[in-house]
Design a protein around this motif. Structure first.
Motif, PDB file in Angstrom:
ATOM      1  N   LYS A   1       0.830  -1.204   0.000  1.00 38.33           N
ATOM      2  CA  LYS A   1       0.000   0.000   0.000  1.00 38.33           C
ATOM      3  C   LYS A   1       0.867   1.257   0.000  1.00 38.33           C
ATOM      4  O   LYS A   1       0.526   2.239  -0.659  1.00 38.33           O
TER       5      LYS A   1
ATOM      6  N   GLU B   1       1.410   7.302  -6.159  1.00 42.53           N
ATOM      7  CA  GLU B   1       0.355   8.297  -6.365  1.00 42.53           C
ATOM      8  C   GLU B   1       0.856   9.704  -5.990  1.00 42.53           C
ATOM      9  O   GLU B   1       0.577  10.673  -6.697  1.00 42.53           O
ATOM     10  N   LEU B   2       1.597   9.780  -4.846  1.00 42.57           N
ATOM     11  CA  LEU B   2       2.112  11.083  -4.430  1.00 42.57           C
ATOM     12  C   LEU B   2       3.121  11.616  -5.432  1.00 42.57           C
ATOM     13  O   LEU B   2       3.142  12.836  -5.713  1.00 42.57           O
TER      14      LEU B   2
ATOM     15  N   GLU C   1       2.134   1.871  -3.430  1.00 44.62           N
ATOM     16  CA  GLU C   1       1.083   2.434  -4.273  1.00 44.62           C
ATOM     17  C   GLU C   1       0.855   3.904  -3.947  1.00 44.62           C
ATOM     18  O   GLU C   1       0.734   4.743  -4.841  1.00 44.62           O
ATOM     19  N   ARG C   2       0.810   4.200  -2.619  1.00 37.81           N
ATOM     20  CA  ARG C   2       0.559   5.577  -2.210  1.00 37.81           C
ATOM     21  C   ARG C   2       1.723   6.490  -2.600  1.00 37.81           C
ATOM     22  O   ARG C   2       1.514   7.634  -3.020  1.00 37.81           O
ATOM     23  N   THR C   3       2.941   5.970  -2.482  1.00 40.82           N
ATOM     24  CA  THR C   3       4.117   6.758  -2.872  1.00 40.82           C
ATOM     25  C   THR C   3       4.076   7.082  -4.361  1.00 40.82           C
ATOM     26  O   THR C   3       4.377   8.204  -4.773  1.00 40.82           O
TER      27      THR C   3
END
Length: 537
Positions: free
Chosen positions: A300, A307-308, A303-305
């Motif tokens: 996760k 997205e950022l 994935e979040r990195t």
């Protein structure tokens, strides 16, 4: 004092005292003479006699009175007193003996009688002194023995209390504790050990072969000689945190950590061992769950990195586009406002001031947009790594800025700076912004001074630039390199609040770092580092 002894002669007859002195000095005695009872009492503490020869018929205080004064004195304890007298009356002798005299010598006396009696009584005095000394030593030994006995008893009481305390602690420990004998046999264990092993009875399981256990990594059964406690005794080995899977009489498998330390007797021979085990079944279950959660969380986070990163790239691209697109309209506003002033369309003073305010703000906004454009471009432009002459870049930045005439005639101190590997164009911008910052905030000092220096750190080259300007509050140092963060009034000091942020972004892209230190009214120093890499290229 003579080894033979010291004799105090108390007699007011000079011839008698001289005769006695001659006789006794020939025998090796040390002689002291007192011609009166008063003189004898005064001299005794200093003389410390081993025997006193005392005339009964003294002038002043007589012999019996003198004896009564001498006897209570500390220095006369055990000292024999012999009376000298020409009187042979038995009553007189008995009176003298009754008052404490030990013997009697009748005048005129013979040499042999005198020397023999003196010698015998001095020997008795010496024997008495030895007995007194031995009694003192015996008293000391008795006291020491009593103290040792009391100490021993206190130690026994303390040991019993400590043993009881240790037993209580062992029973309260969340660990199994075992006492292993010199042959590897189990001698004692606490209650927790029985719990870990599923409620076994120690009386039925004194030997290691009665226990079922496996190595967790291979699943191989553990033999009697493989146990940590046995190896500690047999090999004089310390075993720490050895993981073992066990199965108790209840048939439940558990995971344990075993540690064992050998015990030694006074001669250094192994006499047993202490084995400690801990039930880590719950811990292993939690670790497995955490491992699964971490794997999920890492996925996760990745994935979040991503997205950022996409959001940052999009935001930077947006900022880049906004800064680029707003520059043309701002130039038009500036140009048209300037035409209004130049062509006389501002008939009154108020209108002229308003249009001039538009010109000033449009110029400021153009500068802000230009800096924003540069800030965004720093993150998108590729950097071309090469050997950069930092000494030349620093000098060029100073010359170009002072040449504008906005900063008077500042002093510039700079030794030869070492080169580095980096992007020449962006590092030139770093020097430009830092030198401009130093000049801007030091002009008010009346005689601005800018100092540049360098130092080699582990793996980096550090460059610094200092000024004697207004400085800043060190509590706000972390804000200096952020966009739009300014610590001083924009009315007095021009700027957009982006210059130092551009410096940080360029240095970050080179793998270095920035820092600042200063004090209000005491100037400031800005530093940045560039990795050495192949600076000797």
């Amino acid at each position: 004092m003579s080894d033979a002894g010291t004799v105090l002669i108390v007699d007011d007859d000079y011839l008698i005292t001289e005769l006695i002195r001659v006789y006794l000095e020939a025998e090796g005695y040390c002689i002291s003479i007192a011609s009166s009872g008063e003189e004898a009492v005064e001299a005794a503490p200093a003389v410390m006699p081993d025997i006193v020869l005392l005339d009964m018929n003294l002038q002043g205080i007589n012999g019996i009175e003198c004896l009564s004064l001498l006897q209570p004195m500390d220095c006369m304890c055990g000292v024999p007193i012999l009376f000298l007298s020409g009187v042979s009356d038995p009553g007189t002798r008995l009176d003298a003996l009754r008052h404490g005299a030990v013997d009697f010598i009748t005048k005129p006396f013979k040499k042999d009688e005198l020397t023999i009696k003196v010698g015998n009584h001095i020997k008795l005095k010496q024997l008495y002194d030895q007995v007194v000394q031995r009694n003192k030593e015996l008293d000391i030994l008795t006291w020491q023995l009593q103290a040792k006995i009391a100490e021993h008893e206190a130690t026994e009481v303390k040991l019993l209390a400590e043993r009881k305390k240790l037993g209580t602690i062992l029973e309260m420990l969340p660990l199994g504790v075992w006492l292993i004998g010199p042959g590897g046999e189990i001698l004692e264990c606490n209650t927790k050990s029985e719990e870990i092993w599923g409620g076994f009875s120690l009386g039925q399981h004194e030997v290691a072969s009665a226990y079922k256990a496996w190595w967790p990594d291979t699943g191989q059964r553990i033999g009697p000689r493989d146990w940590a406690g046995y190896r500690a005794v047999a090999n004089d080995e310390v075993i720490l945190f050895e993981q073992v899977d066990i199965e108790g009489p209840d048939g439940i498998r558990r995971s344990t950590l075993n540690s064992a330390v050998p015990l030694h007797d006074a001669w250094g021979k192994v006499s047993g061992a202490i084995l400690v085990n801990e039930d880590i079944t719950v811990l292993k279950t939690i670790q497995n769950e955490l491992r699964e959660l971490n794997a999920t969380l890492e996925s996760k986070v990745a994935e979040r990195t991503a997205e950022l990163e996409r959001s940052n790239q999009e935001f930077e691209a947006f900022g880049y586009s906004v800064a680029h697109e707003l520059r043309a309209p701002l130039r038009h506003i500036h140009g048209f406002a300037q035409l209004l002033v130049n062509n006389g369309y501002c008939d009154d003073e108020e209108t002229r001031q308003q249009v001039e305010a538009i010109i000033i703000e449009s110029v400021r906004m153009e500068g802000l947009m230009e800096n924003l454009y540069d800030y965004a471009r720093v993150g998108h432009t590729d950097i071309a790594m090469e050997l950069v002459d930092m000494d030349n870049l620093a000098s060029a930045a100073f010359s170009e800025l002072v040449g504008r005439g906005d900063y008077g005639e500042p002093a510039f101190y700079k030794p030869v700076l070492p080169p580095c590997i980096g992007d020449r164009k962006s590092l030139s911008r770093v020097w430009h912004n830092l030198v401009e910052n130093a000049l801007k905030y030091s002009t008010a000092s009346g005689y601005p001074v800018v100092t540049v220096s360098s130092a080699r750190k582990t793996g980096f080259i550090e460059y610094s630039i200092s000024d004697n300007g207004i400085g800043f509050d060190p509590a706000y140092a972390d804000k200096l390199f952020k966009v739009f963060q300014r610590l001083h009034s924009g009315k007095r000091y021009t700027g957009t609040g982006i210059g130092l942020a551009i410096v940080k972004r360029i240095v970050d892209r080179h793998g270095g770092g920035v820092s600042a230190e200063g004090k209000p009214g005491a100037g400031a120093t800005f530093r940045f580092t560039i990795p050495e890499n192949s600076a000797d290229l």
